[in-house]
Structures are given as C-alpha cells and as structure tokens.
Design a protein around this motif. Structure first.
Motif, short mmCIF file in Angstrom:
data_model
loop_
_atom_site.label_atom_id
_atom_site.label_comp_id
_atom_site.label_asym_id
_atom_site.label_seq_id
_atom_site.Cartn_x
_atom_site.Cartn_y
_atom_site.Cartn_z
N UNK A 1 -62.56 -66.00 -14.02
CA UNK A 1 -61.90 -65.41 -15.17
C UNK A 1 -62.69 -64.27 -15.78
N UNK A 2 -63.99 -64.48 -15.94
CA UNK A 2 -64.84 -63.43 -16.51
C UNK A 2 -64.89 -62.23 -15.57
N UNK A 3 -65.03 -62.51 -14.26
CA UNK A 3 -65.09 -61.42 -13.30
C UNK A 3 -63.81 -60.60 -13.30
N UNK A 4 -62.65 -61.29 -13.34
CA UNK A 4 -61.37 -60.58 -13.35
C UNK A 4 -61.20 -59.78 -14.65
N UNK A 5 -61.61 -60.37 -15.78
CA UNK A 5 -61.49 -59.67 -17.05
C UNK A 5 -62.32 -58.40 -17.09
N UNK A 6 -63.57 -58.47 -16.58
CA UNK A 6 -64.42 -57.30 -16.55
C UNK A 6 -63.93 -56.27 -15.55
N UNK A 7 -63.40 -56.76 -14.43
CA UNK A 7 -62.95 -55.86 -13.37
C UNK A 7 -61.78 -55.00 -13.84
N UNK B 1 -55.59 -61.37 -18.31
CA UNK B 1 -55.54 -61.57 -16.88
C UNK B 1 -56.61 -62.57 -16.44
N UNK B 2 -57.80 -62.49 -17.04
CA UNK B 2 -58.86 -63.45 -16.73
C UNK B 2 -58.48 -64.86 -17.10
N UNK B 3 -57.83 -65.02 -18.27
CA UNK B 3 -57.40 -66.35 -18.71
C UNK B 3 -56.32 -66.90 -17.79
N UNK B 4 -55.41 -66.02 -17.32
CA UNK B 4 -54.33 -66.46 -16.44
C UNK B 4 -54.88 -66.98 -15.12
N UNK B 5 -55.78 -66.21 -14.51
CA UNK B 5 -56.30 -66.64 -13.21
C UNK B 5 -57.17 -67.88 -13.35
N UNK B 6 -57.87 -68.03 -14.46
CA UNK B 6 -58.68 -69.23 -14.67
C UNK B 6 -57.80 -70.46 -14.77
N UNK C 1 -52.85 -55.46 -10.39
CA UNK C 1 -54.05 -56.31 -10.25
C UNK C 1 -53.69 -57.70 -9.73
N UNK C 2 -52.46 -58.15 -10.00
CA UNK C 2 -52.05 -59.48 -9.53
C UNK C 2 -52.10 -59.57 -8.01
N UNK C 3 -51.74 -58.49 -7.33
CA UNK C 3 -51.76 -58.49 -5.86
C UNK C 3 -53.18 -58.64 -5.34
N UNK C 4 -54.15 -58.13 -6.09
CA UNK C 4 -55.54 -58.23 -5.68
C UNK C 4 -56.08 -59.64 -5.88
N UNK C 5 -55.65 -60.30 -6.95
CA UNK C 5 -56.21 -61.60 -7.32
C UNK C 5 -55.49 -62.79 -6.71
#
Length: 483
Positions: free
Chosen positions: A409-415, A421-426, A349-353
């Motif tokens: 963050x919310x979008x990544x967490x739900x995805x 992962x959501x907290x990291x990208x936020x 998922x990291x490659x996507x985000x």
C-alpha cells in the motif's frame, strides 16, 4: 550404429569366472569405476558403453556391465537411445537382466522386454521373487506373456498367474508369495534347522517368521534378530508378538500408510478367510511411497506420470487437456477485467497493480493447498479436525495479508501519489489472501469427500479462484472508492 545383428554375436551366458578368463585384457580397471560422487553414472562410462554398442563389441559390453548394480543398469538404459538399448540388452547376463527389469522406468522396461527372447526372459524371471516377476510379466503383450509363462517351471508360473489374478495396485498383486511360516509348537531350534535344510524354498531375504495355527492363519511373528538371540529349546509361542495383517484387496496407499504408521519392516498378507498367502516387505513399500508421491506432485501441476521414454506425442496428449482448463479459467479472469474496462481506462495504474494482487493470492493459495493435500495423504486431516485446520489457515492468510499489505500500500501510494489507491490494493490483498486460504483448504477437502484424488486439478481451481476474486475485489474497490 554398427549394423551387426547382436543376435549373431552369440553372447556367452557363462559364469563370471569363465567370462573374466575369456575377456582377458579387454577389461580395464577404469571401466568398473562407473559412478560419480553422487552415485550417478559418469558421462565417460556411458560414452564407453555407447562406443562399444556402436562397434558391436559384445565382449566389451559384458566387461563394462557385469559389475554394475541392477539399479545402475536400469539408470544406464535411461541414458541410452532405443538402438543402443537393443544391443546392450543382448549382453546382460540373465541374473543381472532379471534384477534390473523391476528397476527400469515402465516405458523403457516395455521396450526392453520386446527385445528379449522368451526363453531368456523365462530364465531371468526365475531369479526374481514372485512379486518382482509378476510386475515384469504384467508389462508383456498377451502373446509374449503366454510364451514366457509356458517356458517357466510350473511352480513359478502358478505363482505369477496367482499374483496377476489380484487387482492392480492391491496388496495381493504386490505381495511376495515366498515367506517363512512355522507352527506354534516349534521351538527356536526346530525353526533354525528348517531354515538351514529348506533354504532354497525360502525368500532370499526375510525379516520375520510368521507363526501360524493349523489353518495357516497367522497368530504372531518372530523377528529373525530375536530368534537368533534365543536358546534352541524356547518355543516360538513364547517369543512371538502380534502382527499387522493386510488383506489381499487392500489398496497400495493403505499398505504404505500401515507400514509408515506402525514402523513395519514386513507384514503378512492374508486372503478373505484369514489364511497366510504372502508377505510385503519394506523395500516394496518404499517404491509405493515414491510412486504415490511422484503422482501427487505431478497431478498438482496437472501433469500425468511421464518418464524418459515418453514420446513427444504422449507428453502433449497428457498436458493439453489441463492447459485447456487453464485457458478457460484465464478467460474467466479476463471477463472480470472486461467488466471494469471503464475503470481501468480512467485509472491506468490499476493495470499495473492488478498482477500483484492475483500473484500473491495464487501463491498463498498454493501454500494452503500443499499443506492440506499432504495432511490428507498422511491422514492427519479428517472430519474431526477439518474445521480447526480451516480456521488456522484462514487466520494465517489474514495475518500474512496484514503483514504484507501495508508494504504494498505504501509503495503504491508513493509510486502513483494516490493514497486511496494504496488503501485499495492493501485491502484487496488482505481479502484475496483470505480467499486463497479458504479455497486452498476447501478444494482438496471437497474432492476427497467426493472420493476423488485431492491432488488432481486442485491447483487449477485454486489459481483460477484467486485470480477471479483478486481482480474482482481490487477493481470493485477501486471503482467504489476512487471513482
């Protein structure tokens, strides 16, 4: 193309009245409706010019061109091929040719000048003010320049040679040597009588009369509008107001700044001894502002000044170096990704985000960069308020990050059903936007401090930095938090 040599068609350089009698029925009313609603030349008009050039119909060309504004003639030259321009230029009356040359793109003007005989060009340049004539002569090859200057009257030749003696892009090179000056003891009546008597020796258009002392140093200025409202017996010394003198060696950017800051219409130009040698008018400064803005916009994108006449080779040569720098900075971003290759393999998922973090950081950095470069150009930003500006942009970056990061963050967490992962990208997004604000301000400030143009290559460094730190922060946090 018709192979008829336009030189053998013997263009008739006579008055407009005689030309109209000669043309007769050739001229049609619709030929002179050359502009669309947006003041651009219509396609149908350009096609008529092309057809006339193909047919070698010089009289038809003259009827099409004679009523055009010089700026529209210059625009027309940009729409034509080199072959068509070679025909069209032969049929431009000297006065229209002269007034059109300063309006043309540099590359097109150089090409046109090669097609104009020295005698015709010398005659045409006499119709221009000294500043415009010098700008045209500057583009001539050395041998052609000598031939043209030799064919001009001594006074006109001396004025052009004097202008070319000043540094490029300085007030001395740009100034108009024709001006209206009057001694302090003259009255309004004396001045008006002089203008009427010696009108041929004065500029075609001027806005101020410069009042000078016995050493020809400006001590004030009188606006034409105020002069005409005053009684004849009033002394100029009672009407004059202070003027903003500009020395001959001042750079054109400084000239534009002075005009903009003090809302000037014209300004006297003085030599090192303070003697009046010329004037600058607002029409020259508008051109300077447009030129400088165009250069800054292009440089922000890593592109040199190009016009419609630039060849493919010239464009490629100017763009490849900056693309090479971009390639190098992209490799730096790729190197960061390679360091965290193991992390990416475990968390696909990291490659996507990843692109989200770098893209939003790059855009935020470009915003800060654009604001900073503009502030430097308009002198709204200097060492006295640099720290305050930096703090403001940093705060803006932080707040923008705090507003947008929860959404991502919310979008990544739900995805990916992983709230870590959501907290990291936020978090990565907030930090990278602060990095973007920092580099967006500091890069142009640093370049300006080092006496480099702040617009040059700033965008390259900003995007490279936001990509590098965006990947580093995101992948580093993911490694530390998730694995």
């Amino acid at each position: 193309m018709n192979n008829t040599d336009p030189a053998n068609l013997k263009p008739v350089l006579t008055s407009s009245e005689n030309q109209n009698d000669t043309l007769g029925s050739v001229t049609e009313a619709e030929d002179h409706v050359a502009l669309g609603d947006d003041y651009a030349l219509t396609v149908s008009f350009v096609e008529k010019v092309v057809d006339a050039a193909d047919d070698g119909d010089g009289m038809r060309l003259r009827s099409l061109l004679e009523d055009l504004h010089p700026a529209d003639v210059a625009d027309l030259m940009g729409f034509l091929t080199a072959e068509h321009r070679a025909v069209v230029v032969q049929w431009l009356p000297p006065e229209l040719l002269a007034e059109s040359l300063p309006e043309m793109d540099d590359g097109i003007r150089e090409e046109v000048l090669e097609r104009v005989p020295a005698g015709v060009l010398a005659e045409a340049l006499q119709e221009l003010d000294s500043d415009d004539a010098a700008a045209v002569v500057e583009d001539l090859e050395d041998d052609q320049r000598e031939e043209v200057l030799a064919a001009m009257p001594e006074i006109d030749r001396a004025a052009i040679e004097s202008s070319l003696g000043y540094g490029e892009d300085t007030a001395g090179r740009l100034m108009q040597r024709e001006y209206m000056a009057a001694p302090q003891f003259w009255t309004v009546g004396d001045t008006i009588d002089h203008v009427r008597t010696h009108g041929d020796d004065l500029p075609e258009l001027f806005f101020n009369i410069y009042v000078v002392d016995p050493l020809n140093r400006p001590v004030g200025g009188v606006a034409i509008s105020r002069l005409l409202r005053s009684k004849r017996e009033v002394a100029l010394s009672d009407l004059m107001e202070p003027v903003n003198e500009i020395t001959v060696d001042v750079d054109q950017e400084e000239v534009a700044y002075i005009f903009e800051k003090y809302h000037l219409i014209s300004a006297p130009v003085v030599d090192s001894a303070g003697r009046l040698v010329g004037q600058l008018t607002v029409d020259d400064v508008v051109n300077i502002i447009q030129e400088e803005n165009r250069e800054d916009i292009l440089r922000l994108a890593g592109v040199n000044d190009e016009d419609r006449s630039s060849s493919v080779r010239e464009i490629v040569r100017s763009r490849v170096p900056w693309l090479g720098i971009n390639l190098f900075t992209a490799i730096l971003g790729a190197a960061v990704i390679a360091v965290f290759e193991g992390t990416i393999q475990q968390i696909v998922a990291l490659a996507v985000l990843m692109p989200i973090v770098s893209a939003i950081g790059g855009n935020a950095g470009t915003q800060s960069l654009a604001v900073t470069v503009r502030a430097l150009a308009t002198r709204e930003l200097n060492s006295s308020n640099a720290l305050r500006t930096f703090r403001r942009e940093l705060t803006v970056g932080l707040l923008n990050g705090l507003i947008l990061s929860p959404l991502v963050g919310v979008a990544a967490g739900l995805w990916f059903w992983d709230w870590r992962l959501g907290a990291v990208i936020s978090t990565a997004m907030v930090l990278n936007m602060m990095v973007a604000a920092t580099v967006g301000v500091l890069t142009p400030l640093t370049l300006s401090k080092l006496k480099f143009d702040p617009a040059v290559s700033s965008a390259v460094f900003v995007t490279a930095t936001t990509d590098f730190f965006g990947f580093l922060i995101f992948l580093g946090l993911a490694t530390a938090v998730i694995l």
